[in-house]
Design a protein around this motif. Sequence first.
Motif, PDB file in Angstrom:
ATOM      1  N   GLN A  11      99.344 -21.533 -24.222  1.00  0.00           N
ATOM      2  CA  GLN A  11      99.689 -21.787 -22.839  1.00  0.00           C
ATOM      3  C   GLN A  11      98.432 -22.063 -22.023  1.00  0.00           C
ATOM      4  O   GLN A  11      97.326 -21.653 -22.394  1.00  0.00           O
ATOM      5  CB  GLN A  11     100.436 -20.589 -22.253  1.00  0.00           C
ATOM      6  N   ALA A  12      98.614 -22.748 -20.926  1.00  0.00           N
ATOM      7  CA  ALA A  12      97.484 -23.043 -20.040  1.00  0.00           C
ATOM      8  C   ALA A  12      96.789 -21.746 -19.646  1.00  0.00           C
ATOM      9  O   ALA A  12      97.443 -20.741 -19.364  1.00  0.00           O
ATOM     10  CB  ALA A  12      97.972 -23.787 -18.807  1.00  0.00           C
ATOM     11  N   GLY A  13      95.468 -21.810 -19.674  1.00  0.00           N
ATOM     12  CA  GLY A  13      94.679 -20.619 -19.388  1.00  0.00           C
ATOM     13  C   GLY A  13      94.294 -19.845 -20.629  1.00  0.00           C
ATOM     14  O   GLY A  13      93.439 -18.948 -20.578  1.00  0.00           O
ATOM     15  N   GLY A  14      94.900 -20.187 -21.752  1.00  0.00           N
ATOM     16  CA  GLY A  14      94.618 -19.495 -23.001  1.00  0.00           C
ATOM     17  C   GLY A  14      93.386 -20.027 -23.701  1.00  0.00           C
ATOM     18  O   GLY A  14      92.671 -20.888 -23.182  1.00  0.00           O
ATOM     19  N   SER A  15      93.159 -19.497 -24.906  1.00  0.00           N
ATOM     20  CA  SER A  15      91.957 -19.843 -25.669  1.00  0.00           C
ATOM     21  C   SER A  15      92.314 -20.190 -27.106  1.00  0.00           C
ATOM     22  O   SER A  15      93.307 -19.702 -27.648  1.00  0.00           O
ATOM     23  CB  SER A  15      90.983 -18.657 -25.677  1.00  0.00           C
ATOM     24  N   LEU A  16      91.475 -21.012 -27.691  1.00  0.00           N
ATOM     25  CA  LEU A  16      91.564 -21.339 -29.111  1.00  0.00           C
ATOM     26  C   LEU A  16      90.149 -21.527 -29.645  1.00  0.00           C
ATOM     27  O   LEU A  16      89.242 -21.917 -28.891  1.00  0.00           O
ATOM     28  CB  LEU A  16      92.353 -22.631 -29.344  1.00  0.00           C
ATOM     29  N   ARG A  17      90.012 -21.291 -30.922  1.00  0.00           N
ATOM     30  CA  ARG A  17      88.708 -21.505 -31.563  1.00  0.00           C
ATOM     31  C   ARG A  17      88.888 -22.456 -32.729  1.00  0.00           C
ATOM     32  O   ARG A  17      89.650 -22.172 -33.664  1.00  0.00           O
ATOM     33  CB  ARG A  17      88.137 -20.187 -32.062  1.00  0.00           C
ATOM     34  N   LEU A  18      88.190 -23.571 -32.683  1.00  0.00           N
ATOM     35  CA  LEU A  18      88.213 -24.545 -33.763  1.00  0.00           C
ATOM     36  C   LEU A  18      86.992 -24.342 -34.652  1.00  0.00           C
ATOM     37  O   LEU A  18      85.909 -24.008 -34.162  1.00  0.00           O
ATOM     38  CB  LEU A  18      88.204 -25.971 -33.208  1.00  0.00           C
ATOM     39  N   SER A  19      87.188 -24.569 -35.930  1.00  0.00           N
ATOM     40  CA  SER A  19      86.083 -24.476 -36.879  1.00  0.00           C
ATOM     41  C   SER A  19      86.044 -25.717 -37.737  1.00  0.00           C
ATOM     42  O   SER A  19      87.075 -26.339 -38.000  1.00  0.00           O
ATOM     43  CB  SER A  19      86.229 -23.235 -37.765  1.00  0.00           C
ATOM     44  N   CYS A  20      84.840 -26.049 -38.183  1.00  0.00           N
ATOM     45  CA  CYS A  20      84.664 -27.222 -39.044  1.00  0.00           C
ATOM     46  C   CYS A  20      83.553 -26.914 -40.033  1.00  0.00           C
ATOM     47  O   CYS A  20      82.433 -26.571 -39.633  1.00  0.00           O
ATOM     48  CB  CYS A  20      84.304 -28.438 -38.218  1.00  0.00           C
ATOM     49  N   ALA A  21      83.864 -27.062 -41.304  1.00  0.00           N
ATOM     50  CA  ALA A  21      82.884 -26.799 -42.349  1.00  0.00           C
ATOM     51  C   ALA A  21      82.639 -28.057 -43.171  1.00  0.00           C
ATOM     52  O   ALA A  21      83.597 -28.681 -43.629  1.00  0.00           O
ATOM     53  CB  ALA A  21      83.367 -25.672 -43.251  1.00  0.00           C
ATOM     54  N   ALA A  22      81.376 -28.404 -43.338  1.00  0.00           N
ATOM     55  CA  ALA A  22      81.011 -29.518 -44.213  1.00  0.00           C
ATOM     56  C   ALA A  22      80.851 -28.964 -45.613  1.00  0.00           C
ATOM     57  O   ALA A  22      79.955 -28.155 -45.871  1.00  0.00           O
ATOM     58  CB  ALA A  22      79.721 -30.166 -43.731  1.00  0.00           C
ATOM     59  N   GLU A  23      81.731 -29.393 -46.517  1.00  0.00           N
ATOM     60  CA  GLU A  23      81.756 -28.844 -47.865  1.00  0.00           C
ATOM     61  C   GLU A  23      81.359 -29.899 -48.888  1.00  0.00           C
ATOM     62  O   GLU A  23      81.487 -31.095 -48.656  1.00  0.00           O
ATOM     63  CB  GLU A  23      83.153 -28.300 -48.168  1.00  0.00           C
ATOM     64  N   GLY A  24      80.864 -29.423 -50.002  1.00  0.00           N
ATOM     65  CA  GLY A  24      80.536 -30.324 -51.101  1.00  0.00           C
ATOM     66  C   GLY A  24      79.170 -30.956 -50.998  1.00  0.00           C
ATOM     67  O   GLY A  24      78.914 -32.017 -51.574  1.00  0.00           O
ATOM     68  N   THR A  25      78.272 -30.295 -50.276  1.00  0.00           N
ATOM     69  CA  THR A  25      76.930 -30.837 -50.122  1.00  0.00           C
ATOM     70  C   THR A  25      75.928 -29.714 -49.913  1.00  0.00           C
ATOM     71  O   THR A  25      76.288 -28.655 -49.396  1.00  0.00           O
ATOM     72  CB  THR A  25      76.848 -31.806 -48.934  1.00  0.00           C
ATOM     73  N   VAL A  26      74.694 -29.967 -50.328  1.00  0.00           N
ATOM     74  CA  VAL A  26      73.620 -29.023 -50.036  1.00  0.00           C
ATOM     75  C   VAL A  26      72.755 -29.552 -48.902  1.00  0.00           C
ATOM     76  O   VAL A  26      71.815 -28.896 -48.458  1.00  0.00           O
ATOM     77  CB  VAL A  26      72.743 -28.751 -51.282  1.00  0.00           C
ATOM     78  N   ILE A  27      73.062 -30.758 -48.455  1.00  0.00           N
ATOM     79  CA  ILE A  27      72.308 -31.354 -47.355  1.00  0.00           C
ATOM     80  C   ILE A  27      72.751 -30.713 -46.054  1.00  0.00           C
ATOM     81  O   ILE A  27      73.941 -30.529 -45.817  1.00  0.00           O
ATOM     82  CB  ILE A  27      72.547 -32.872 -47.304  1.00  0.00           C
ATOM     83  N   ARG A  28      71.816 -30.404 -45.190  1.00  0.00           N
ATOM     84  CA  ARG A  28      72.147 -29.864 -43.877  1.00  0.00           C
ATOM     85  C   ARG A  28      72.391 -31.008 -42.903  1.00  0.00           C
ATOM     86  O   ARG A  28      71.649 -31.990 -42.880  1.00  0.00           O
ATOM     87  CB  ARG A  28      71.034 -28.950 -43.387  1.00  0.00           C
ATOM     88  N   PHE A  29      73.412 -30.839 -42.078  1.00  0.00           N
ATOM     89  CA  PHE A  29      73.770 -31.845 -41.101  1.00  0.00           C
ATOM     90  C   PHE A  29      73.460 -31.331 -39.699  1.00  0.00           C
ATOM     91  O   PHE A  29      74.284 -30.656 -39.096  1.00  0.00           O
ATOM     92  CB  PHE A  29      75.270 -32.178 -41.197  1.00  0.00           C
ATOM     93  N   PRO A  30      72.278 -31.639 -39.174  1.00  0.00           N
ATOM     94  CA  PRO A  30      71.969 -31.159 -37.825  1.00  0.00           C
ATOM     95  C   PRO A  30      72.933 -31.692 -36.767  1.00  0.00           C
ATOM     96  O   PRO A  30      73.304 -30.984 -35.842  1.00  0.00           O
ATOM     97  CB  PRO A  30      70.546 -31.681 -37.579  1.00  0.00           C
ATOM     98  N   VAL A  31      73.314 -32.964 -36.922  1.00  0.00           N
ATOM     99  CA  VAL A  31      74.189 -33.587 -35.934  1.00  0.00           C
ATOM    100  C   VAL A  31      75.639 -33.393 -36.364  1.00  0.00           C
ATOM    101  O   VAL A  31      76.091 -33.975 -37.365  1.00  0.00           O
ATOM    102  CB  VAL A  31      73.889 -35.086 -35.768  1.00  0.00           C
ATOM    103  N   MET A  32      76.323 -32.549 -35.644  1.00  0.00           N
ATOM    104  CA  MET A  32      77.761 -32.350 -35.852  1.00  0.00           C
ATOM    105  C   MET A  32      78.416 -32.329 -34.481  1.00  0.00           C
ATOM    106  O   MET A  32      77.834 -31.833 -33.505  1.00  0.00           O
ATOM    107  CB  MET A  32      78.040 -31.050 -36.619  1.00  0.00           C
ATOM    108  N   ARG A  33      79.633 -32.863 -34.424  1.00  0.00           N
ATOM    109  CA  ARG A  33      80.286 -33.054 -33.131  1.00  0.00           C
ATOM    110  C   ARG A  33      81.765 -32.719 -33.212  1.00  0.00           C
ATOM    111  O   ARG A  33      82.361 -32.755 -34.288  1.00  0.00           O
ATOM    112  CB  ARG A  33      80.159 -34.526 -32.694  1.00  0.00           C
ATOM    113  N   TRP A  34      82.330 -32.453 -32.067  1.00  0.00           N
ATOM    114  CA  TRP A  34      83.772 -32.418 -31.879  1.00  0.00           C
ATOM    115  C   TRP A  34      84.154 -33.544 -30.929  1.00  0.00           C
ATOM    116  O   TRP A  34      83.528 -33.714 -29.869  1.00  0.00           O
ATOM    117  CB  TRP A  34      84.226 -31.085 -31.294  1.00  0.00           C
ATOM    118  N   LEU A  35      85.154 -34.304 -31.333  1.00  0.00           N
ATOM    119  CA  LEU A  35      85.726 -35.331 -30.481  1.00  0.00           C
ATOM    120  C   LEU A  35      87.212 -35.074 -30.409  1.00  0.00           C
ATOM    121  O   LEU A  35      87.769 -34.302 -31.193  1.00  0.00           O
ATOM    122  CB  LEU A  35      85.440 -36.732 -31.034  1.00  0.00           C
TER     123      LEU A  35
END
Length: 116
Positions: free
Chosen positions: A12-36
Amino acid sequence: VQLQASGGGSVQAGGSLRLSCAAEGTVIRFPVMRWLRQVPGNPRELVASFTSDGIAHYEDFAKGRFILSRDKDQNTIHLQMSNLKSADTAVYYCYALNPLTLQQYWGQGTLVTVSS
Protein backbone atom coordinates in the motif's frame (compact mmCIF):
# COMPACT_ATOMS: atom_id res chain seq x y z
CA VAL A 1 26.62 -14.17 -15.90
CA GLN A 2 23.06 -13.87 -14.67
CA LEU A 3 21.44 -11.14 -12.66
CA GLN A 4 18.93 -12.53 -10.21
CA ALA A 5 16.46 -9.93 -9.03
CA SER A 6 14.04 -10.45 -6.18
CA GLY A 7 11.91 -8.61 -3.67
CA GLY A 8 9.09 -7.17 -5.72
CA GLY A 9 5.50 -7.39 -4.62
CA SER A 10 2.41 -5.46 -3.71
CA VAL A 11 2.25 -2.82 -1.01
CA GLN A 12 0.00 0.00 0.00
CA ALA A 13 1.03 3.60 -0.48
CA GLY A 14 3.39 4.67 2.26
CA GLY A 15 4.76 1.17 2.63
CA SER A 16 8.22 -0.23 1.99
CA LEU A 17 9.86 -2.89 -0.13
CA ARG A 18 13.42 -4.06 -0.54
CA LEU A 19 14.70 -5.22 -3.91
CA SER A 20 17.83 -7.31 -4.28
CA CYS A 21 19.95 -8.17 -7.28
CA ALA A 22 22.82 -10.63 -7.38
CA ALA A 23 25.26 -11.06 -10.24
CA GLU A 24 25.91 -14.79 -10.38
CA GLY A 25 28.24 -16.97 -12.37
CA THR A 26 31.24 -14.68 -12.37
CA VAL A 27 34.27 -13.82 -10.30
CA ILE A 28 34.52 -10.40 -11.93
CA ARG A 29 33.39 -7.51 -9.76
CA PHE A 30 30.87 -5.14 -11.28
CA PRO A 31 31.34 -1.67 -9.80
CA VAL A 32 28.59 -0.22 -11.98
CA MET A 33 25.23 -1.69 -11.06
CA ARG A 34 21.89 0.03 -11.41
CA TRP A 35 18.18 -0.21 -10.84
CA LEU A 36 15.87 0.99 -13.57
CA ARG A 37 12.12 0.77 -13.88
CA GLN A 38 9.56 0.69 -16.62
CA VAL A 39 5.87 1.33 -16.82
CA PRO A 40 4.17 -0.26 -19.87
CA GLY A 41 4.14 2.20 -22.73
CA ASN A 42 6.92 4.31 -21.23
CA PRO A 43 10.68 4.14 -21.71
CA ARG A 44 12.83 2.51 -19.06
CA GLU A 45 14.09 5.08 -16.55
CA LEU A 46 16.98 5.11 -14.15
CA VAL A 47 16.14 4.87 -10.45
CA ALA A 48 19.50 4.59 -8.69
CA SER A 49 22.99 3.47 -9.56
CA PHE A 50 26.48 2.87 -8.29
CA THR A 51 29.06 4.72 -10.33
CA SER A 52 32.44 3.21 -11.17
CA ASP A 53 33.78 5.10 -8.13
CA GLY A 54 31.32 3.33 -5.86
CA ILE A 55 29.15 6.38 -5.30
CA ALA A 56 25.39 5.96 -5.10
CA HIS A 57 23.42 8.21 -7.41
CA TYR A 58 19.67 8.75 -7.24
CA GLU A 59 17.14 10.21 -9.59
CA ASP A 60 15.18 13.09 -8.07
CA PHE A 61 12.04 11.06 -7.45
CA ALA A 62 14.07 8.52 -5.45
CA LYS A 63 16.01 10.93 -3.26
CA GLY A 64 15.02 10.77 0.38
CA ARG A 65 12.87 7.67 -0.14
CA PHE A 66 15.15 5.03 -1.68
CA ILE A 67 18.48 3.79 -0.42
CA LEU A 68 20.92 1.86 -2.58
CA SER A 69 23.40 -0.45 -0.89
CA ARG A 70 25.67 -3.33 -1.78
CA ASP A 71 27.05 -6.37 -0.06
CA LYS A 72 30.73 -6.81 0.68
CA ASP A 73 31.11 -9.06 -2.36
CA GLN A 74 30.18 -5.99 -4.41
CA ASN A 75 28.08 -8.04 -6.81
CA THR A 76 24.87 -7.92 -4.81
CA ILE A 77 22.94 -4.70 -4.54
CA HIS A 78 19.80 -3.76 -2.70
CA LEU A 79 17.26 -1.03 -3.14
CA GLN A 80 15.37 -0.17 0.02
CA MET A 81 12.24 1.72 -1.01
CA SER A 82 10.21 3.59 1.56
CA ASN A 83 7.18 5.85 1.49
CA LEU A 84 6.15 4.22 -1.75
CA LYS A 85 3.68 5.98 -4.00
CA SER A 86 1.35 4.69 -6.68
CA ALA A 87 3.66 6.38 -9.21
CA ASP A 88 6.37 3.91 -8.17
CA THR A 89 4.35 1.05 -9.65
CA ALA A 90 6.54 -0.46 -12.36
CA VAL A 91 8.70 -3.39 -13.31
CA TYR A 92 12.11 -2.86 -11.77
CA TYR A 93 15.18 -4.07 -13.60
CA CYS A 94 18.67 -4.65 -12.35
CA TYR A 95 21.60 -3.77 -14.60
CA ALA A 96 25.32 -4.48 -14.44
CA LEU A 97 28.24 -3.43 -16.60
CA ASN A 98 31.25 -5.66 -17.10
CA PRO A 99 34.20 -3.29 -16.51
CA LEU A 100 36.50 -5.34 -18.73
CA THR A 101 34.35 -6.01 -21.79
CA LEU A 102 31.66 -3.30 -21.30
CA GLN A 103 29.06 -5.99 -21.84
CA GLN A 104 25.73 -5.08 -20.27
CA TYR A 105 23.61 -7.46 -18.29
CA TRP A 106 19.97 -7.19 -17.30
CA GLY A 107 17.95 -8.97 -14.68
CA GLN A 108 14.57 -10.48 -15.45
CA GLY A 109 12.58 -7.67 -13.86
CA THR A 110 10.55 -7.70 -10.69
CA LEU A 111 7.11 -6.14 -10.42
CA VAL A 112 6.37 -3.54 -7.76
CA THR A 113 2.73 -2.61 -7.32
CA VAL A 114 1.76 0.22 -5.00
CA SER A 115 -1.93 0.67 -4.31
CA SER A 116 -3.38 3.91 -3.04
